[in-house]
Design a protein around this motif. Sequence first.
Motif, PDB file in Angstrom:
ATOM      1  N   TYR B 240      36.414  52.696  59.176  1.00 14.71           N
ATOM      2  CA  TYR B 240      36.792  52.480  57.861  1.00 14.71           C
ATOM      3  C   TYR B 240      38.133  53.048  57.466  1.00 14.71           C
ATOM      4  N   ASP B 241      38.527  54.239  57.867  1.00 10.07           N
ATOM      5  CA  ASP B 241      39.907  55.037  57.571  1.00 10.07           C
ATOM      6  C   ASP B 241      41.025  54.275  58.301  1.00 10.07           C
ATOM      7  N   ALA B 249      40.383  45.725  58.463  1.00 11.15           N
ATOM      8  CA  ALA B 249      40.474  46.232  57.049  1.00 11.15           C
ATOM      9  C   ALA B 249      39.690  45.342  55.985  1.00 11.15           C
ATOM     10  N   GLN B 250      39.551  44.068  56.224  1.00  5.26           N
ATOM     11  CA  GLN B 250      38.956  43.028  55.162  1.00  5.26           C
ATOM     12  C   GLN B 250      37.485  43.211  55.572  1.00  5.26           C
ATOM     13  N   GLY B 253      34.495  47.116  54.435  1.00  6.27           N
ATOM     14  CA  GLY B 253      34.738  47.464  53.121  1.00  6.27           C
ATOM     15  C   GLY B 253      35.962  46.631  52.478  1.00  6.27           C
ATOM     16  N   GLU B 254      36.332  47.180  51.469  1.00  8.23           N
ATOM     17  CA  GLU B 254      37.213  46.284  50.648  1.00  8.23           C
ATOM     18  C   GLU B 254      38.617  46.891  50.927  1.00  8.23           C
ATOM     19  N   THR B 255      39.683  45.942  51.099  1.00 10.41           N
ATOM     20  CA  THR B 255      41.014  46.636  51.096  1.00 10.41           C
ATOM     21  C   THR B 255      42.007  45.747  50.259  1.00 10.41           C
ATOM     22  N   ARG B 291      42.070  51.402  50.211  1.00 10.41           N
ATOM     23  CA  ARG B 291      40.728  51.212  49.874  1.00 10.41           C
ATOM     24  C   ARG B 291      40.775  51.260  48.199  1.00 10.41           C
ATOM     25  N   GLU B 293      38.856  53.148  46.364  1.00  5.99           N
ATOM     26  CA  GLU B 293      38.890  54.288  45.901  1.00  5.99           C
ATOM     27  C   GLU B 293      40.246  55.392  46.323  1.00  5.99           C
ATOM     28  N   HIS B 294      41.313  54.628  46.779  1.00  4.40           N
ATOM     29  CA  HIS B 294      42.431  55.323  47.058  1.00  4.40           C
ATOM     30  C   HIS B 294      43.412  55.525  45.681  1.00  4.40           C
TER      31      HIS B 294
END
Lengths: 269, 366
Positions: B240-241, B249-250, B253-255, B291, B293-294
Amino acid sequence: MSPRVVRIALALWFCAVVFFLLFPLVFLIPLSFNESEILSFPPSAWSLRWYRVLFTDASWSGALWLSVKIGVLVTILSVAIGTASALAIVRHRLPGSGLLYGLAIAPLIVPGIVIALGMFMLFARLKWLESLTTLVLAHTVVAVPYVIVVVSAALRNLDETIERAARVLGADPWRSFLLVTLPALRPAILAGAMFAFFASFDDLIITLFVSGAIETLPLRIWNDLNLRLDPTVAAAACVMVAMSMAGLGIAEIARSAGLRRLRTEQADG
Amino acid sequence: MHPSLAHRGAKGLQASAGGAPISFAGITKRYGPVEALREFSLDIAGGEFVTFLGPSGSGKTTALNILAGFIEPSAGDVLIGGVSITRLPTEKRNVGMVFQSYSLFPHMDVRDNVAFPLRMRGVPKAERHARAEQALAMVRLAGFGGRKPHELSGGQRQRVACARAIVFEPRVLLMDEPLGALDLKLREAMQDEIKEVQRRIGCTVIYVTHDQGEALAMSDRIVVMSEGRIEQIGSPAAVYDSPSNAFVAQFVGETNFLPAKLAGGRLTFAGGDGPAPARLPEGWRGRVALRPEHFTRVAEAGAMPVLAGRIGDVAFHGGSYRYVVETEKAGRVIVQEQRRHGADGPVVGAPVTLRFSLERAAFLDG
């Protein structure tokens, strides 16, 4: 037209069709209980004497028994051959399996008289006519397609992963087939067996061509009609109708039970 | 559930030998000109929970089916416990398996379904029924032995399938999208149950899914796959990170991607610039992956890089908001924001400034 009118019209139409289909029986059933020596309608008095003749007269009861015996042998052969063929065609995806399937069920489509003529010429050359074995083989040719059609349809609906599950959980191919595939196919095989039995039990044309002196029940009726006409024919016909209805009823119940189970499987699946 | 039965069930199955290590060594599977799996190599430790994650056609199910023996590889070798099983028929591989379609035997009751693997192994009837009952207790279905599969709900059926797969204490358990047919709430509850069962019996689990949330929640390691190749192997946090490429990346999770380049010791990208991360060479071109949330919504720009834009659709997610920002220079950006007590939420149409840290970002070449 309102939906109600359409519904009533359709119901009437359906009744007319059923009546048309069953019309011959309307005559046959009363005739078989007729007291009189000649086939007269309506019957003047009622009796079971023609049924007594059917079951006691050696030529009639012998023909009935022979038809049942041939039917059972044909059924056993057809179920074995048909089920194996369905497995080969559906599961093992042989090259040209569509063509194979078409050829295997061709006897359903090819006119019976053509098949009968072909068999007559073949068996005459082989000098196989007038043999019980030949008759069983001949009937099996037209009975097998029913088993193939019904069983392969069930097999296509059967989730292949249940066979995989059996294998991965420790069953070898043979046990996986016996314990998982076969029980799942049981309703279809039973239905196919019923169709196969009656394909043989009802057959006249092929029997006429290849049986020689062997007299099955349909042939006995046929011969009787040529000589004289007594109500035993009607009684024999009624017994055949009763057996057919019972058999097809069983087949239909088995088929719909199988479908219902499949549907509940898939509904929540 | 009867507590004493559950307890016995747990104890009865704890005696298993634990998980076996698994190795895929250079597995290739061709269908005509198509390579469903390409040089697939992977070592899995005993007792590990590994997820094959990828879209359909990524080869994840092919890899699992090769391990189960449903498919023969065109090249390569598969080992369980250090022993090659590539030529072994399916039934001799001694692995448990759960399928997406449950695949219970419809004509057998639940007890006979669960006892089936024991029956195949010649376990006497009384013992196999007792062990089936223990396995059922373990999946919280004690007392359901007499039911037929069609009398059970989807979740119950899949628990029966789990009990059937573990009843013979296999050292390897394969799960092919086992929760795919269940609804969301049930899926989450079943994730916990599967992890619980695995902890108790200690078997090695290979879990196939296309659901990245499931993979992140359950796995020790995730193998991200696409088009027959491994894209990345790593712990859920590592995948994830630090996604190794844009696909990962896609897919996990969402990127948000920002095209960027490094020149003169500064990283410049659409909308701003920032200090160059040490690991990137001078002249690097690629994309900064961020991400949702970044990002942080701020009143005014500070020292950190910022993006300015206007808030589009806002979705309320209970503990957080998720919204789209139409930025002036970097296109659409998806933002996830924790709700804070007393703070105003995002307002549709309002101008916004987003701040983010390059330290948490991933940098993707090309």
